[in-house]
Design an enzyme around this catalytic site. Structure first.
Site, short mmCIF file in Angstrom:
data_model
loop_
_atom_site.label_atom_id
_atom_site.label_comp_id
_atom_site.label_asym_id
_atom_site.label_seq_id
_atom_site.Cartn_x
_atom_site.Cartn_y
_atom_site.Cartn_z
N CYS A 136 -15.67 -49.48 32.88
CA CYS A 136 -16.89 -50.10 32.36
C CYS A 136 -16.93 -49.89 30.85
O CYS A 136 -17.99 -49.70 30.27
CB CYS A 136 -18.14 -49.55 33.05
SG CYS A 136 -18.32 -47.77 32.94
N ALA A 179 -16.79 -41.73 43.95
CA ALA A 179 -18.27 -41.64 44.01
C ALA A 179 -18.89 -42.61 42.99
O ALA A 179 -18.28 -42.86 41.95
CB ALA A 179 -18.72 -40.22 43.71
N PRO A 180 -20.05 -43.17 43.33
CA PRO A 180 -20.91 -42.91 44.48
C PRO A 180 -20.60 -43.72 45.73
O PRO A 180 -21.32 -43.63 46.71
CB PRO A 180 -22.30 -43.27 43.94
CG PRO A 180 -22.03 -44.40 42.98
CD PRO A 180 -20.71 -44.06 42.34
N GLY A 181 -19.53 -44.50 45.69
CA GLY A 181 -19.09 -45.13 46.94
C GLY A 181 -19.34 -46.62 47.05
O GLY A 181 -19.06 -47.20 48.10
N GLY A 182 -19.83 -47.24 46.01
CA GLY A 182 -20.03 -48.70 46.05
C GLY A 182 -18.74 -49.43 46.32
O GLY A 182 -18.67 -50.32 47.17
N LYS A 183 -17.69 -49.01 45.62
CA LYS A 183 -16.41 -49.70 45.79
C LYS A 183 -15.73 -49.25 47.09
O LYS A 183 -15.11 -50.06 47.77
CB LYS A 183 -15.52 -49.46 44.57
CG LYS A 183 -16.11 -50.08 43.31
CD LYS A 183 -15.22 -49.92 42.11
CE LYS A 183 -15.95 -50.31 40.84
NZ LYS A 183 -16.98 -49.30 40.43
N ASP A 235 -10.91 -47.26 39.29
CA ASP A 235 -12.03 -47.56 38.40
C ASP A 235 -12.27 -46.26 37.64
O ASP A 235 -12.98 -45.38 38.09
CB ASP A 235 -13.26 -47.97 39.22
CG ASP A 235 -14.42 -48.37 38.32
OD1 ASP A 235 -14.18 -49.03 37.30
OD2 ASP A 235 -15.57 -47.99 38.62
N ASP A 295 -8.30 -34.08 42.26
CA ASP A 295 -8.18 -34.59 40.90
C ASP A 295 -7.31 -35.85 40.91
O ASP A 295 -6.16 -35.81 41.38
CB ASP A 295 -7.52 -33.49 40.04
CG ASP A 295 -7.48 -33.83 38.57
OD1 ASP A 295 -7.59 -35.02 38.22
OD2 ASP A 295 -7.32 -32.89 37.76
#
Lengths: 327, 180
Positions: free
Chosen positions: A251, A132-136, A198, A181
């Site tokens: 990040c 989430a949120p699903g960009g990748k 990520d 998980d």
């Protein structure tokens, strides 16, 4: 600079710029005073908005003039096929009809780069951890042209809504969203040939986007994140198919959450190796942060740093698992 | 969440609902070579279409997976009524004559959750009847959502400019409004 002098200078700079002292101490050790000051200054500058054209729904050639007509200024990101810096001027990036139609996704350049480095292809089986949120996830589906399987794993129930909505908006039809998980992958009945991790991190690279990060996380928080990242990486390495590729990204600019974690993984898993990233972006990973010698190949990882690359801070490392040796 | 492959009776009911409203054969084209699958969620059931090669994985190991979303989301069944998902709207819109074409201003208002008034309507098939669900398209023929006609289509020329023609059922701005 002696350790005592470094601490004293860190204390002064931390007070002057509103950071916690331990952060500045680490920056001074890593980069020296000049670059630390450049970093602090860069973190006060806004990060350029960027978009990814969603080629599952719209071609770059058709979308660009359409957005330009609406007053959006676009500039190509040199190493990304579908990525653009975008200045929306008067408009809000999420309010345009083209966004609602799923023709583009507002996404940070480093995040797009992580998927581009993984290079998912049609027919692959890709595992996207902490999705989430699903960009990748949607970027992976896009690069796979909706052929093959993207397993998007997410634990947080609340964040599941945004993941689902972005999959729907972007028209990805080859995804399987599973609640689970990322540290416990043994029961998954898949053997992905590509994995994107990520990892949830301390967000130390996000200071330009969230100034509260200057004081919101202690060194204990960074260590906690590093432990969780290590557990996720361990699980991901174990489930990755022989000969498979994995991209680990965060990040965070903290070596404790990046190079240190990977160095431990490389020691425990001789079947894993860090591989070179062919695209030209960012700067090299560290193989000797704070004077501690790590695996030399970590230089092949890449870092985005606000003062050098005008983006949020980000870390990307590409690894490969050895093919099964012939008996 | 628990999933199950859709039995022929349940699938027949869904097919009938889609085809009656949007044209014979629409469901078949929509499904292609995929298999329908249902996941129960609260009081409704979500319906998905998955590639055939995923079936064996789900049959063998699917019980242990907490699947939240899979493949192509066709819609949901609640109290026996099937609702199309936003995931497939643009695909279905290309297969049917049940659409209403609206002006730029009408399109913008619709994506902000508003319904369609007479002055926004550019094109509407006159055979469509009150209560029927129609796809809402903008001038580029891009699908913005689904609305229910509040009047027989052949009567709309008798309406005043600000009178309601179609009630907004779902639009592409919904997720953005919900998620902020």
């Amino acid at each position: 600079m002696t350790k005592k002098e470094l601490r004293q200078r860190a204390k002064e700079l931390a007070k002057e710029h509103g950071y916690l002292q331990y952060m500045i101490e680490r920056y001074l050790s890593l980069w020296g005073e000049e670059d630390t000051l450049r970093f602090i200054k860069a973190c006060e500058q806004p990060i350029r908005t960027a978009i990814r054209v969603n080629t599952l729904k719209m071609s770059v050639d058709l979308l660009i003039p359409r957005l330009q007509e609406k007053g959006v200024t676009l500039e190509t990101v040199p190493w990304l096929n579908d990525g653009f810096y975008a200045d929306f001027n008067e408009s809000s990036p999420g309010a345009l009809l083209e966004h609602m139609l799923g023709f583009y996704y507002v996404q940070g350049v480093p995040s797009m780069t992580a998927v581009s480095v993984l290079n998912p292809e049609p027919g692959d089986t890709v595992l996207d951890l902490a999705a989430a949120p699903g960009g990748k996830t949607t970027h992976i589906a896009q690069m796979m042209e909706n052929e093959g399987l993207v397993i998007a794993l997410e634990q947080d129930r609340q964040r599941m809504t945004s993941l689902r909505s972005n999959i729907i908006r972007c028209g990805a039809t080859n995804t399987m969203v599973i609640r689970g998980d990322a540290r416990k992958l043994d029961d998954l009945p898949f053997q992905p040939n590509k994995i994107l991790l990520d990892a949830p991190c301390s967000g130390e690279g996000l200071i330009p986007l969230d100034p509260t990060r200057k004081t919101s996380k202690t060194m204990a928080d960074v260590r906690f994140c590093a432990t969780r990242e290590d557990e996720m990486l361990e699980a991901a390495v174990n489930i990755l198919a022989m000969g498979g590729t994995m991209v680990y990204s965060t990040c965070s600019i903290a070596p404790e959450e990046n190079e240190y974690v990977l160095d431990d993984i490389l020691k425990r898993h001789p079947e894993m190796s860090v591989v070179e990233i062919s695209a030209e972006f960012g700067s090299s990973g560290y193989s000797e942060p704070y004077g501690i010698r790590l695996n030399e190949s970590l230089k092949n990882a890449r870092r985005f740093l606000p003062h050098l690359h005008k983006t949020e801070g980000f870390f990307i490392c590409k690894m490969r698992k050895k093919e099964r040796s012939a008996q | 969440m628990k999933f199950e492959f859709v039995d022929p009776v349940a699938w027949g009911a869904i097919t009938q609902q889609i085809d009656i409203e949007f044209g014979a054969g629409v469901t078949k084209s929509l499904l292609g070579n995929r298999a329908p699958l249902m996941i129960s969620k609260n009081s409704s059931q979500m319906v998905y279409a998955i590639p055939p090669e995923w079936i064996s994985i789900l049959m063998e190991e699917g019980e242990n997976l907490d699947i939240q979303f899979i493949g192509k989301e066709l819609g949901s069944v609640e109290k026996g009524r099937f609702r199309l998902s936003l995931h497939i709207l643009s695909e279905v819109a290309k297969m049917t004559n049940s659409f209403i074409l609206v002006s730029k201003r009408g399109a913008e208002a619709f994506t902000y959750g508003r319904s369609i008034i007479r002055e926004s309507v550019l094109e509407l098939n006159p055979t469509l009847e009150r209560g029927q669900r129609v796809f809402v398209l903008n001038e580029n023929k891009e699908c913005l959502g689904v609305a229910a006609l509040s009047v027989d289509a052949f009567k709309i020329n008798r309406l005043g400019a600000d009178r309601l023609v179609a009630k907004n059922l779902v639009d592409i701005g919904w997720f953005i409004r919900r998620l902020g």
